[in-house]
Design a protein around this motif. Structure first.
Motif, short mmCIF file in Angstrom:
data_model
loop_
_atom_site.label_atom_id
_atom_site.label_comp_id
_atom_site.label_asym_id
_atom_site.label_seq_id
_atom_site.Cartn_x
_atom_site.Cartn_y
_atom_site.Cartn_z
N LEU A 50 -10.31 3.09 16.03
CA LEU A 50 -9.02 3.15 15.43
C LEU A 50 -9.28 3.93 14.00
O LEU A 50 -8.39 4.91 13.70
N ILE A 51 -10.08 3.34 13.07
CA ILE A 51 -10.28 3.79 11.79
C ILE A 51 -10.62 5.38 11.98
O ILE A 51 -10.18 6.25 11.16
N ASN A 52 -11.69 5.52 12.83
CA ASN A 52 -11.94 6.96 12.93
C ASN A 52 -10.75 8.07 13.30
O ASN A 52 -10.53 9.24 12.61
N GLN A 53 -9.99 7.49 14.28
CA GLN A 53 -8.99 8.50 14.77
C GLN A 53 -7.87 8.75 13.78
O GLN A 53 -7.45 9.80 13.55
N LEU B 299 -5.55 0.25 8.99
CA LEU B 299 -5.09 1.50 8.57
C LEU B 299 -5.20 1.82 7.14
O LEU B 299 -5.61 2.98 6.64
N LEU B 300 -5.29 0.90 6.07
CA LEU B 300 -5.59 1.08 4.79
C LEU B 300 -7.32 1.47 4.85
O LEU B 300 -7.32 2.53 4.05
N VAL C 105 0.43 11.12 1.02
CA VAL C 105 0.83 9.64 1.26
C VAL C 105 0.57 9.56 2.83
O VAL C 105 1.48 10.13 3.44
N PHE C 106 -0.10 8.39 2.99
CA PHE C 106 -0.18 7.66 4.33
C PHE C 106 0.83 6.70 4.57
O PHE C 106 0.74 5.56 3.83
#
Length: 639
Positions: free
Chosen positions: A617-620, A395-396, A365-366
């Motif tokens: 952001l999404i990649n990191q 983030l999703l 879970v994130f």
């Protein structure tokens, strides 16, 4: 005789619909404000009920090509029902039933079945190989009321006889469905009709088992004297007749019908406080078929049947009120001790936990349900709080991409809030993910709820959302503080039991307590279990292997139906979490992790500062999430 090695135990052919149950008990349908949606229809209920009693059941009917049809299909599949021959009708809508509970004697009911999908069943829909794949065929009497569906029933019975199936009929007499009363009068259970009697008697010889109430045997036998009616039915068939006699129980007739009730054995029923009689007959049939198809005695089959019916009349709804096999067996093992099964804590808990709709053997879970920390981060970086919903949507996206790359499939999840993450929650709901939502006021001690009363919150939540409650708790807290938190936690737990939402309790030892030894987590869980709180999930920090062993033993003793434990992060370094995963490697009750800031903290700060763009952001975040999944799987191979 049908063999026991066939793929299916029973195929249910007939009426299936969506029940819309009024939730205000005591109200007229005219005044009803809200409705609960359940599987309905006699055959649909029996398919569901037999499946949760451990039989391999199949549903043969039609549903519409729309949301309600898909709902029925998915609910049956979740219960384990075979739906290969639940046909999607492109031209008709799924039948609906609107019901209410006015009092113990009054249950207003309206059938919306004009040209509905299940009444469009034809002989061409009946596949011989499908019928041959089962040991038994169970028919609902409603489908004998129309020439088209009657022809389909006769075709199915022909195949059943050809392949040695047992055949069962639930008379299921509803005068409105035979055109004998006004369309809005679904509540009336008996109207004499020589036509209906004749049409029923023409087919009774096809069945090995016929089940009905006294009134249903009155219509089948053409007499309002029950024994006379049963004698008339016996002239038409050698089937075993099971007559339901309400709260008294039931009687089984295998041979000639006696002249007096004094010579009839009564299989006693269970005395319960009646809330709702609707669906009790379908539950009775489900329990009876369990015993009948497992070749148990009629004594035992009727024991199952009576208990199933009794449990349903004490609950709201039909199919979802039916007991599971585990629940029923537990009840029958101690039925002499349980005077009010509707109030029995253990029985109600078993009903809740053994009827869950989805398994979660592993969860990665994130967690980005943080509010206070992200507001502070925005303030520190000079960013507007209005950017936080956009951040949570990104983030999703990262969570979805990481889950796909890691091949998580049905074991991925998020924790997100309704304050800044509502858009993200809306986007992921219905996608098969585990979804948790916080209710606590961030940082509150004593515990406070962020949006007020728990009941008023849950009425708006999707049922698949898990209630997550973080409480800062220590066994050495002052008595007043502990009592205050205990009372609120009990209210939250009871509200979840009532609403049908699962509950995750997150326990963290408070910072202001000097002694934060990890054995206090065990003591806290022991205390909460003693209060009667049995959450579906626990969320705890990384602990030692010995602590996990002790907590696992506690859960095994107190609630072996618990979903399990998720390890929380507390903004820990990845290396600490990795060590925590290793320590939990031998703990079967630890099912995964729910970690947040370790994954999103630094990338989110950089994004709010404008130092990285959306894609970066999404990649990191994705890479951080994937590393944690990798650490977890290093000690727990992917399931």
């Amino acid at each position: 005789m049908a063999t026991r090695d066939k793929p299916l135990d029973v195929i249910c052919l007939g009426r299936i619909a969506v029940d819309l149950y009024g939730q205000q008990i005591g109200s007229r349908l005219e005044d009803m404000g809200t409705f609960a949606k359940y599987v309905g229809g006699s055959s649909g209920n029996v398919a569901y009920g037999t499946a949760i009693q451990g039989l391999k059941s199949g549903m043969l009917a039609r549903v519409g090509d729309e949301h309600m049809g898909r709902f029925l299909r998915e609910e049956l599949q979740r219960a384990g029902v075979d739906t290969r021959c639940l046909i999607t009708d492109k031209a008709r809508l799924t039948g609906l039933v609107i019901l209410g509970i006015k009092d113990q004697e009054t249950f207003p009911l309206i059938f919306y079945r004009d040209n509905c999908a299940d009444m469009a069943l034809t002989p061409d829909d009946i596949q011989e190989d499908y019928i041959a794949s089962a040991r038994a065929l169970a028919i609902t009497g409603t489908h004998l009321s129309h020439p088209r569906t009657r022809a389909a029933v006769l075709q199915a019975l022909d195949y059943a006889h050809r392949h040695g199936l047992r055949t069962a009929l639930d008379i299921d007499y509803r005068p409105v469905l035979w055109g004998l009363t006004s369309l809005g009068d679904g509540e009336t259970r008996f109207i004499e009709s020589s036509r209906v009697t004749r049409e029923l008697q023409e087919v009774l010889h096809h069945f090995n088992l016929i089940v009905g109430t006294e009134e249903e045997f009155h219509i089948a036998g053409g007499s309002t004297d029950t024994l006379t009616a049963l004698k008339n039915v016996r002239l038409a068939t050698q089937a075993t007749l099971v007559c339901k006699r309400g709260a008294q129980g039931c009687s089984v007739f295998e041979e000639a019908i006696p002249h007096s009730w004094d010579n009839v054995k009564l299989h006693s029923g269970v005395r319960v406080e009646v809330l709702n009689v609707l669906g009790a007959g379908d539950a009775f049939m489900s329990g009876l078929l369990r015993g009948y198809l497992n070749n148990e005695s009629w004594e035992q089959a009727c024991r199952y049947a009576n208990a199933c019916g009794a449990l349903v009349v004490s609950r709201h709804g039909c199919a979802p009120a039916m007991p599971t096999k585990t629940e029923l067996d537990d009840y029958l093992s101690r039925d002499n001790e349980v005077n009010r099964p509707d109030r029995d804590v253990r029985l109600n808990h078993l009903h809740r936990v053994t009827s869950r709709k989805q398994r979660w053997p592993e969860l990665c879970v994130f967690a980005f349900d943080h509010r206070k920390q992200l507001v502070e981060m925005a303030q520190d970086t000079g960013a507007s709080e209005a950017r936080l919903p956009e951040l949570k949507n990104l983030l999703l996206q990262a969570a979805r991409q990481a889950a796909q790359k890691a091949g998580l499939h049905d074991n991925s999840g998020i924790l997100a809030d309704g304050t800044y993450g509502q858009s993200a929650l809306n986007a992921i709901t219905g996608q098969g993910w585990w979804i948790g939502r916080p209710i606590e006021q961030p940082g509150s001690r004593p515990l406070r709820l962020e949006h007020g009363n728990i009941g008023s919150q849950l009425i708006d939540w999707p049922l698949e959302h898990v209630v997550k409650c973080l409480v800062f708790y220590h066994p050495f807290d002052q008595i007043g503080l502990r009592q205050q938190q205990d009372e609120l936690l009990l209210d939250i737990y009871r509200s979840c039991c009532k609403s049908g939402h699962e509950l995750l309790l997150e326990i963290i030892l408070p910072e202001n307590q000097p002694d934060k030894s990890e054995h206090f987590y065990l003591e806290t869980l022991q205390h909460l279990y003693q209060l009667g709180i049995q959450p579906d999930w626990w969320k705890l920090p990384p602990l030692s292997a010995s602590s996990w062993q002790q907590i696992s033993a506690l859960i095994e003793k107190q609630d072996p139906w618990c979903r399990g434990i998720l390890i929380l992060g507390l903004d820990s370094h990845e290396s600490k979490l990795k060590a925590g995963f290793e320590a939990a490697a031998g703990a079967k009750w630890v099912k995964g992790f729910a970690v947040g800031r370790t994954i999103f903290g630094q990338p989110s700060r950089l994004w709010l500062q404008g130092e990285i763009n959306d894609a970066e952001l999404i990649n990191q975040v994705q890479q951080n999430y994937l590393r944690l999944i990798g650490y977890w799987r290093q000690y727990r191979p992917a399931q």
